[in-house]
Enzyme design. Structure first.
Site, mmCIF file in Angstrom:
data_model
loop_
_atom_site.group_PDB
_atom_site.id
_atom_site.type_symbol
_atom_site.label_atom_id
_atom_site.label_comp_id
_atom_site.label_asym_id
_atom_site.label_seq_id
_atom_site.Cartn_x
_atom_site.Cartn_y
_atom_site.Cartn_z
ATOM 1 N N LYS A 79 0.839 -1.212 0.000
ATOM 2 C CA LYS A 79 0.000 0.000 0.000
ATOM 3 C C LYS A 79 0.867 1.253 0.000
ATOM 4 O O LYS A 79 0.594 2.207 -0.731
ATOM 5 C CB LYS A 79 -0.947 -0.023 1.217
ATOM 6 C CG LYS A 79 -2.033 -1.086 1.097
ATOM 7 C CD LYS A 79 -2.825 -1.288 2.388
ATOM 8 C CE LYS A 79 -3.753 -2.488 2.240
ATOM 9 N NZ LYS A 79 -4.592 -2.746 3.421
ATOM 10 N N GLN A 117 -4.935 -1.519 9.633
ATOM 11 C CA GLN A 117 -4.689 -2.839 9.045
ATOM 12 C C GLN A 117 -5.146 -3.928 10.018
ATOM 13 O O GLN A 117 -4.821 -3.891 11.205
ATOM 14 C CB GLN A 117 -3.193 -2.994 8.720
ATOM 15 C CG GLN A 117 -2.845 -4.240 7.963
ATOM 16 C CD GLN A 117 -3.401 -4.282 6.539
ATOM 17 O OE1 GLN A 117 -3.647 -3.242 5.929
ATOM 18 N NE2 GLN A 117 -3.625 -5.456 6.022
ATOM 19 N N ASP A 176 -11.267 2.330 4.014
ATOM 20 C CA ASP A 176 -11.416 0.877 3.979
ATOM 21 C C ASP A 176 -12.892 0.461 4.028
ATOM 22 O O ASP A 176 -13.213 -0.712 3.892
ATOM 23 C CB ASP A 176 -10.692 0.261 5.187
ATOM 24 C CG ASP A 176 -9.658 -0.772 4.768
ATOM 25 O OD1 ASP A 176 -9.477 -0.970 3.557
ATOM 26 O OD2 ASP A 176 -9.038 -1.357 5.663
HETATM 27 N N1 GUN Z 1 -6.272 -7.252 6.183
HETATM 28 C C1 GUN Z 1 -6.296 -7.983 5.060
HETATM 29 N N2 GUN Z 1 -6.832 -7.262 4.050
HETATM 30 C C2 GUN Z 1 -7.142 -6.047 4.573
HETATM 31 C C3 GUN Z 1 -7.734 -4.872 4.041
HETATM 32 O O1 GUN Z 1 -8.095 -4.767 2.867
HETATM 33 N N3 GUN Z 1 -7.884 -3.852 4.905
HETATM 34 C C4 GUN Z 1 -7.512 -3.940 6.201
HETATM 35 N N4 GUN Z 1 -7.701 -2.887 6.990
HETATM 36 N N5 GUN Z 1 -6.990 -5.007 6.738
HETATM 37 C C5 GUN Z 1 -6.801 -6.056 5.920
#
Ligand code: GUN
Length: 246
Positions: free
Chosen positions: A10, A54, A77
């Site tokens: 990211k 995350q 998100d």
């Molecule tokens: N953990 C695995 N995929 C994701 C995601 O797309 N967003 C977040 N916040 N955590 C994750």
């Protein structure tokens, strides 16, 4: 390790397109109060357009409380209950990144959803539930299967489109599928140093109409969706407060 890899991807993607990103890597034993304080600080910072926490979080932290603390207008998100509710009400809001990426992919490859039978394997907040809702909003007939479902193959064999998001390496195989289906593989599991999906790719590739590979299928779409959501958040913030952060 998986979270570290996702966060790294990211960061790189933000840098590639010119979005400024900051990673706050907290200790595993960080208290809920400290994390909430940080989120409140970022909520108030007009230089910040998007916030994501995350997942998964360490067990002593309550994910629902943490996610609710994020300003819904910065919730890139799409996991704040307000954005979850908007998706279910078919209203505009932030959509979780992986499901949004799957919809972008299906649209780009002109896969029609209206009237189609979609079977989703998995009911997580991150993928299963939101993808089912997005498909329903596009007039698909949606079945959600999960760990308590009896005879999963009965459902998947009848589907036009199968979305597999259960985190079990090579779960979906020829016993679950039939000819000419579109298969979306959301799984990423590390097996013997390799990343593998929830689908036994080489067992179904000859009979299906389309399939996403792992790695290189849904994963990159998740990242793109995060960038899209963040750009959207920025644009909304600019409309509200054109001089903020300048
Ligand atoms: N953990 C695995 N995929 C994701 C995601 O797309 N967003 C977040 N916040 N955590 C994750």
């Amino acid at each position: 390790p998986a979270s570290q890899s996702y966060v790294g991807q990211k960061e790189k993607a933000c840098a590639r397109v010119g979005l400024k990103s900051s990673v706050f890597k907290l200790l595993e034993n960080t208290s809920q109060e400290v994390l909430l304080d940080l989120i409140h600080q970022l909520n108030q910072d007009t230089n910040v357009d998007g916030i994501l926490v995350q997942l998964p979080l360490p067990k002593h932290l309550q994910s629902s409380v943490i996610l609710q603390a994020i300003d819904p207008d910065k919730d890139v998100d799409g996991l704040h209950p307000i954005n979850v509710a908007k998706l279910y009400a078919n209203q505009k809001g932030f959509v979780p990144c992986t499901p949004k990426g799957i919809m972008t992919l299906l649209s780009a490859y002109k896969v029609e959803l209206s009237g189609k039978k979609v079977v989703v394997l998995g009911r997580s907040a991150l993928v299963g539930r939101p993808i089912a809702q997005l498909m329903l909003n596009q007039n698909a007939t949606v079945t959600v299967c999960h760990s308590k479902t009896q005879d999963i193959a009965h459902h998947t064999k009848d589907a036009d489109i199968i979305v597999v998001a259960i985190g079990k390496a090579h779960f979906l195989n020829r016993t679950h599928t039939t000819k000419d289906q579109v298969i979306i593989d959301v799984g990423i599991t590390r097996v013997d140093g390799h990343l593998v999906g929830d689908v036994a790719f080489y067992y179904v590739i000859d009979t299906c109409a389309m399939i996403t590979p792992v790695p290189g299928g849904v994963g990159p779409m998740t990242i793109i969706s995060l960038l899209e959501n963040t750009l959207e958040a920025y644009q909304e913030h600019m409309l509200e407060k054109p001089h903020a952060g300048l």
